[in-house]
Design an enzyme around this catalytic site. Sequence first.
Site, PDB file in Angstrom:
ATOM      1  N   LEU A  33      59.783 -10.464   8.564  1.00 53.81           N
ATOM      2  CA  LEU A  33      59.712 -10.621  10.015  1.00 53.81           C
ATOM      3  C   LEU A  33      60.198 -11.993  10.450  1.00 53.81           C
ATOM      4  O   LEU A  33      60.726 -12.147  11.554  1.00 53.81           O
ATOM      5  CB  LEU A  33      58.309 -10.310  10.534  1.00 53.81           C
ATOM      6  CG  LEU A  33      58.154  -8.813  10.871  1.00 53.81           C
ATOM      7  CD1 LEU A  33      58.055  -7.958   9.624  1.00 53.81           C
ATOM      8  CD2 LEU A  33      56.987  -8.555  11.810  1.00 53.81           C
TER       9      LEU A  33
ATOM     10  N   VAL B  97      55.757 -10.277   1.384  1.00 54.27           N
ATOM     11  CA  VAL B  97      57.125  -9.830   1.661  1.00 54.27           C
ATOM     12  C   VAL B  97      57.319  -9.587   3.153  1.00 54.27           C
ATOM     13  O   VAL B  97      58.355  -9.948   3.732  1.00 54.27           O
ATOM     14  CB  VAL B  97      57.476  -8.565   0.850  1.00 54.27           C
ATOM     15  CG1 VAL B  97      58.891  -8.094   1.193  1.00 54.27           C
ATOM     16  CG2 VAL B  97      57.369  -8.833  -0.642  1.00 54.27           C
ATOM     17  N   CYS B  98      56.326  -8.987   3.797  1.00 52.11           N
ATOM     18  CA  CYS B  98      56.430  -8.696   5.234  1.00 52.11           C
ATOM     19  C   CYS B  98      56.588  -9.979   6.048  1.00 52.11           C
ATOM     20  O   CYS B  98      57.339 -10.013   7.030  1.00 52.11           O
ATOM     21  CB  CYS B  98      55.200  -7.924   5.708  1.00 52.11           C
ATOM     22  SG  CYS B  98      54.986  -6.325   4.902  1.00 52.11           S
ATOM     23  N   THR B  99      55.886 -11.021   5.645  1.00 53.99           N
ATOM     24  CA  THR B  99      55.992 -12.291   6.360  1.00 53.99           C
ATOM     25  C   THR B  99      57.415 -12.834   6.281  1.00 53.99           C
ATOM     26  O   THR B  99      57.984 -13.289   7.286  1.00 53.99           O
ATOM     27  CB  THR B  99      54.994 -13.312   5.784  1.00 53.99           C
ATOM     28  OG1 THR B  99      53.666 -12.796   5.939  1.00 53.99           O
ATOM     29  CG2 THR B  99      55.104 -14.655   6.502  1.00 53.99           C
TER      30      THR B  99
END
EC number: 1.11.1.24
Length: 218
Positions: free
Chosen positions: A50, A45-47
């Site tokens: 960002l 999810v973070c990828t």
Amino acid sequence: MPGLTIGDTVPNLELDSTHGKIRIHDYVGNGYVILFSHPGDFTPVCTTELAAMANYAKEFEKRGVKLLGISCDDVQSHKEWTKDIEAYKPGSKVTYPIMADPDRSAIKQLNMVDPDEKDAEGQLPSRTLHIVGPDKKVKLSFLYPSCTGRNMDEVVRAVDSLLTAAKHKVATPANWNPGECVVIAPGVSDDEAKKMFPQGFETADLPSKKGYLRFTKV
């Protein structure tokens, strides 16, 4: 101790980042900054988040708003992970700095800790986003759990609302978007409103007849 919230001054922390040492107040300067945390590098999810931030960077830049990320991973990890982010969304250049908080002291001061997400070193950051104003105070905060990625269109809309409210001394109603009617603050009398908004305003005819819901264009 209560956590950082709307109206609080952001701590003037100095941290290492992918762009070198950053002191938060200096980075904010006289503008607005979106200060956002993510739970961890090299996570799904973070990828996507960002990469989305990178995609929207020009939209924020047009509004005079800078981006500043933070997590508890180290700078080298951030730099290596950036390659994955940019490969996931070709054309999404990560031009904003990502700060490193390996001892997790900064995320605690910034009220970015997720009490339910931990690794061997302790609690991880939540998906927190603070919009910080020129006075170094938190103007708006979003707080998401690790399972839910942020919606960048809503972040842009929130920025537009804050900038409009600050410039014109108004508020924005539910589901507002730029170009639509805004509302006049209840502390402004009708006489004052006529001077402030010579273009005129409309008062909603409600059963209470209190005349508090007034719409205008700016």
